[in-house]
Design an enzyme around this catalytic site. Structure first.
Site, PDB file in Angstrom:
ATOM      1  N   SER A 121       6.616  -5.485   7.532  1.00 35.29           N
ATOM      2  CA  SER A 121       7.282  -5.627   6.244  1.00 35.29           C
ATOM      3  C   SER A 121       7.690  -7.088   6.035  1.00 35.29           C
ATOM      4  O   SER A 121       6.842  -7.974   6.074  1.00 35.29           O
ATOM      5  CB  SER A 121       8.458  -4.653   6.168  1.00 35.29           C
ATOM      6  OG  SER A 121       8.886  -4.471   4.848  1.00 35.29           O
ATOM      7  N   ASP A 148       2.606   3.394  -0.086  1.00 33.63           N
ATOM      8  CA  ASP A 148       3.550   2.311   0.153  1.00 33.63           C
ATOM      9  C   ASP A 148       3.478   1.342  -1.020  1.00 33.63           C
ATOM     10  O   ASP A 148       2.379   0.922  -1.407  1.00 33.63           O
ATOM     11  CB  ASP A 148       3.155   1.607   1.463  1.00 33.63           C
ATOM     12  CG  ASP A 148       4.130   0.539   1.903  1.00 33.63           C
ATOM     13  OD1 ASP A 148       4.983   0.122   1.105  1.00 33.63           O
ATOM     14  OD2 ASP A 148       4.032   0.105   3.066  1.00 33.63           O
ATOM     15  N   HIS A 182       5.716   3.583   4.042  1.00 33.48           N
ATOM     16  CA  HIS A 182       6.357   2.409   4.626  1.00 33.48           C
ATOM     17  C   HIS A 182       7.328   2.857   5.719  1.00 33.48           C
ATOM     18  O   HIS A 182       8.007   3.869   5.582  1.00 33.48           O
ATOM     19  CB  HIS A 182       7.117   1.661   3.531  1.00 33.48           C
ATOM     20  CG  HIS A 182       7.421   0.240   3.844  1.00 33.48           C
ATOM     21  ND1 HIS A 182       6.508  -0.770   3.676  1.00 33.48           N
ATOM     22  CD2 HIS A 182       8.548  -0.352   4.310  1.00 33.48           C
ATOM     23  CE1 HIS A 182       7.056  -1.929   4.008  1.00 33.48           C
ATOM     24  NE2 HIS A 182       8.297  -1.702   4.410  1.00 33.48           N
TER      25      HIS A 182
END
Length: 321
Positions: free
Chosen positions: A166, A259, A289
């Site tokens: 991320s 995501d 995610h």
């Protein structure tokens, strides 16, 4: 009862079950909390769905000097006391939440399964430390590991990879560009659902605006904590906007199908390939995610662990006993 069944549409049965349990738990979304409360909530929930923590031969807490004199906390994970190659790892959390502790199990797994050392860095977080502090901390940590730091820790800094998930994947991608510019050797960039764009306006952001887990509202909140609007087209925030990706390190990119950032990940893989950079791209179907930290419940997480560790081992070539 789910208030919106479409949130779990297309997810694997196990992934849908995890999401349903999360919704039933009724925890307030992070973006409705203060930054301090959000940090605490993320820390509390981070390990709930992780695989059991592997035992390793070596786990050391260390400190890495930053350019302003700050000593950044980091943790070294190694499956042996040998002089191993290194993955420098940056945790996710929107530049606002997360820590070495929240990604402890993931880093242990990567070290155990790859045969490499992993050094996980507590770069400084927003809103106390806004852009570009996290970028500067990441680059300072990279230079430390590529220079005297690895040797001081008994590791092989000539065989170095950088990675993260991320926001940490964003930092890793930026480090790869900076390493190219500085002429520092880098064997691999390991990018797990990285953010790469400036505006959170892709089709996947529209499709998955309501999550689950990562929502458009949460991304907007993270961005507001971290960076001024005027800086959002700086490539150090949005590496997709970098002028030139020629000659950066090969990439392994692992994405989640459901995501908001999946389109940015695919776009970054495409740009790297157009620049002649070798890219291995894996899109894990039916997951969301953060899935890579849900290995106790979601088999795709364990597959991603295996794939990422294999890519590391192939790139860094640790000596096997």
């Amino acid at each position: 009862m789910l208030t919106d069944p479409s949130i779990t549409a297309g997810l694997t049965p196990r992934m849908a079950g995890v999401v349903e349990r999360m919704l039933r738990a009724g925890h307030p979304p992070l973006h409705t909390l203060t930054p301090a409360q959000a940090k605490q909530a993320y820390e509390k929930g981070a390990g709930v769905l992780e695989v059991p923590k592997p035992e390793l031969a070596r786990i050391d807490d260390v400190h890495i000097p930053a350019r302003d004199g700050t000593r950044l906390f980091a943790r070294l994970y190694a499956p042996s006391a040998a002089r191993l190659p290194v993955l420098l790892y940056f945790h996710g959390g929107g530049f606002t939440v997360g820590s070495v502790a929240t990604h402890d199990t993931l880093c242990r797994v990567l070290a155990q399964r790859s045969g490499c050392a992993v050094v996980s860095v507590d770069y400084r977080l927003a809103p106390e430390h806004r852009f570009p502090t996290a970028v500067d901390d990441a680059w300072d940590a990279f230079q430390f590991m590529a220079g005297p730091g690895a040797e001081a820790l008994g590791l092989d800094g000539r065989r170095l990879a950088v990675g993260g998930d991320s926001a940490g994947g964003t930092l890793a991608a930026v480090c790869a560009i900076q390493a190219r510019d500085a002429g520092l050797p880098l064997a691999l960039q390991l990018l797990i659902y990285p953010g790469t764009g400036p505006s959170a306006d892709t089709d996947s952001y529209r499709r998955f605006a309501n999550g689950p887990v990562l929502t458009k509202a949460l991304v907007d909140w993270f961005f507001a904590q971290y960076i001024d609007m005027a800086d959002r087209h700086d490539w150090r925030f949005a590496p997709l906007l970098a002028d030139d990706l020629d000659g950066v390190a090969p990439a392994w990119i692992g994405l989640a199908e459901h995501d908001p950032v999946v389109d940015e990940g695919v776009a970054y893989a495409d740009r790297l390939r157009l620049a002649g950079v070798p890219v291995a791209l894996e899109i894990y179907r039916g997951v969301i995610h953060e899935f890579i930290k849900m290995g106790r419940a979601v088999p795709e997480a364990q597959q991603a662990h295996a794939d990422a560790a294999h890519a590391l081992a192939q790139a860094l070539q640790p000596e096997r006993p």
